[in-house]
Design a protein around this motif. Sequence first.
Motif, short mmCIF file in Angstrom:
data_model
loop_
_atom_site.label_atom_id
_atom_site.label_comp_id
_atom_site.label_asym_id
_atom_site.label_seq_id
_atom_site.Cartn_x
_atom_site.Cartn_y
_atom_site.Cartn_z
N LEU A 62 0.80 -1.22 0.00
CA LEU A 62 0.00 0.00 0.00
C LEU A 62 0.83 1.27 0.00
CD1 LEU A 62 -2.72 -1.12 2.60
CD2 LEU A 62 -2.78 -1.32 0.10
N LYS A 63 2.14 1.13 0.19
CA LYS A 63 3.06 2.28 0.23
C LYS A 63 2.61 3.31 1.26
CE LYS A 63 4.83 0.07 -3.21
NZ LYS A 63 5.83 -0.99 -2.86
N GLU A 64 2.22 2.80 2.42
CA GLU A 64 1.78 3.66 3.52
C GLU A 64 2.73 3.51 4.71
OE1 GLU A 64 -3.10 3.43 2.92
OE2 GLU A 64 -2.19 2.94 4.84
N ASP A 65 2.67 4.49 5.59
CA ASP A 65 3.38 4.41 6.86
C ASP A 65 2.41 3.81 7.89
OD1 ASP A 65 4.55 4.82 9.33
OD2 ASP A 65 5.11 6.89 8.98
N PRO A 66 2.67 2.61 8.38
CA PRO A 66 1.74 1.99 9.34
C PRO A 66 1.60 2.78 10.63
CG PRO A 66 3.76 0.70 9.14
CD PRO A 66 3.80 1.73 8.06
N TRP A 67 2.64 3.48 11.05
CA TRP A 67 2.55 4.31 12.26
C TRP A 67 1.63 5.51 12.03
CZ3 TRP A 67 4.36 2.19 16.52
CH2 TRP A 67 5.37 1.24 16.43
N ASP A 68 1.66 6.04 10.82
CA ASP A 68 0.76 7.14 10.48
C ASP A 68 -0.68 6.67 10.51
OD1 ASP A 68 0.33 9.89 9.54
OD2 ASP A 68 -0.31 8.96 7.66
N ARG A 69 -0.92 5.45 10.01
CA ARG A 69 -2.28 4.88 10.09
C ARG A 69 -2.75 4.80 11.53
NH1 ARG A 69 -4.21 -0.84 7.45
NH2 ARG A 69 -3.91 0.43 5.59
N LEU A 70 -1.90 4.28 12.39
CA LEU A 70 -2.28 4.14 13.80
C LEU A 70 -2.61 5.49 14.43
CD1 LEU A 70 -2.67 2.60 16.41
CD2 LEU A 70 -0.17 2.56 16.70
N ARG A 71 -1.79 6.49 14.16
CA ARG A 71 -2.04 7.82 14.75
C ARG A 71 -3.35 8.42 14.24
NH1 ARG A 71 3.78 7.96 14.42
NH2 ARG A 71 3.71 8.75 12.28
N MET A 84 -4.42 -4.41 18.88
CA MET A 84 -3.53 -4.92 17.84
C MET A 84 -3.21 -6.39 18.12
SD MET A 84 0.30 -3.46 18.84
CE MET A 84 1.06 -4.33 17.48
N LEU A 85 -2.76 -7.08 17.07
CA LEU A 85 -2.27 -8.45 17.20
C LEU A 85 -0.74 -8.42 17.15
CD1 LEU A 85 -3.06 -11.47 17.37
CD2 LEU A 85 -2.83 -11.54 14.87
N VAL A 106 6.71 -2.41 21.70
CA VAL A 106 5.51 -2.35 22.54
C VAL A 106 5.32 -0.93 23.07
CG1 VAL A 106 4.53 -3.07 24.77
CG2 VAL A 106 5.49 -4.78 23.21
N GLN A 107 6.40 -0.33 23.54
CA GLN A 107 6.34 1.03 24.07
C GLN A 107 5.81 2.01 23.03
OE1 GLN A 107 10.11 2.46 25.62
NE2 GLN A 107 9.58 4.57 25.12
N LYS A 108 6.33 1.92 21.80
CA LYS A 108 5.92 2.84 20.74
C LYS A 108 4.51 2.54 20.24
CE LYS A 108 9.31 5.61 20.74
NZ LYS A 108 9.06 6.99 21.23
N SER A 109 4.10 1.28 20.27
CA SER A 109 2.73 0.93 19.87
C SER A 109 1.71 1.59 20.80
CB SER A 109 2.55 -0.59 19.87
OG SER A 109 3.39 -1.20 18.93
N ILE A 110 1.97 1.50 22.10
CA ILE A 110 1.06 2.10 23.08
C ILE A 110 1.14 3.62 23.01
CG2 ILE A 110 0.60 2.32 25.55
CD1 ILE A 110 1.51 -0.62 25.83
N ALA A 111 2.34 4.15 22.87
CA ALA A 111 2.51 5.61 22.79
C ALA A 111 1.79 6.22 21.59
CB ALA A 111 4.00 5.96 22.74
N ALA A 135 6.65 -5.85 28.91
CA ALA A 135 6.74 -4.51 28.34
C ALA A 135 5.40 -3.79 28.40
CB ALA A 135 7.23 -4.61 26.90
N THR A 136 4.33 -4.52 28.14
CA THR A 136 2.98 -3.92 28.20
C THR A 136 2.65 -3.49 29.63
OG1 THR A 136 2.28 -5.33 26.36
CG2 THR A 136 0.56 -4.26 27.63
N ASN A 137 2.94 -4.36 30.57
CA ASN A 137 2.67 -4.03 31.98
C ASN A 137 3.53 -2.87 32.47
OD1 ASN A 137 0.69 -5.98 32.24
ND2 ASN A 137 2.10 -7.56 32.97
#
Length: 260
Positions: A62-71, A84-85, A106-111, A135-137
């Motif tokens: 898709l030529k996308e930034d997945p982090w941009d999608r999340l934000r 997320m999985l 994990v830290q960046k996914s939650i952030a 890491a999640t805890n």
Amino acid sequence: MSEMAKKIRVTETALRDAHQSLIATRMTTEQMLPIVDKMDKVGYHSVECWGGATFDACLRFLKEDPWDRLRKLRDGFKNTKLQMLFRGQNILGYRPYADDVVEYFVQKSIANGIDIIRIFDCLNYLPNLQESVNATNKMKQQEGRGHAQVALSYTLGDAYTLDYWKEMAKRVEDMGADSLCIKDMAGLLVPQKADELVRTLKEATSLPIDLHTHYTSGVASMTYLKAVEAGCDIIDTAISPFALGTSQPATEVMVETFKG
């Protein structure tokens, strides 16, 4: 109120597993954003929208930034938890990574907006999940956000007895998980076995039980019915255009089934 009149929580999979299962994860961020406001008002327990193959598909196809999608999804979902999985020590890839890489991801996914991380290993090898749970805890303690859901991959065979699942549930609780998911990727869990399995897990652990299955074998709706009757707390569904087939049961059908 009768003993059966409990609130069944629903995780909507349309923005991740449903289109991953039916159209190879090819839905773009721009195709998702127009419906986000309406989805946010439904009252879902969570919306699964990231992880799995979405990271891979965004980059390769898709030529996308997945982090941009999340934000962008986080900005849109103001009232709904995002889920997320996560492939344990493999993160979102296909090989194991070092512990510090897992912790940072994990830290960046939650952030960046994730609330619930569903963590699994295809062979149920729990040491491959421990670092992700830790890491999640850690993020939950530091930032007040982060829910570690450990998923046990369901399969058939002589080794996979009710005693096996019972022991695994106890170990999952001991490792610090917030909830437990039965991850039936192949649609192998039939209704009566679901009843037995959920009752067994409820005896073994106090963790909330989530059931995730696929319609591949045609029994998923009946499996959900028996699982909920047995005490299952959360079910994964997909809004009807992205339901059935190799995806999940239809959200609307399940809501109507359990109404009241």
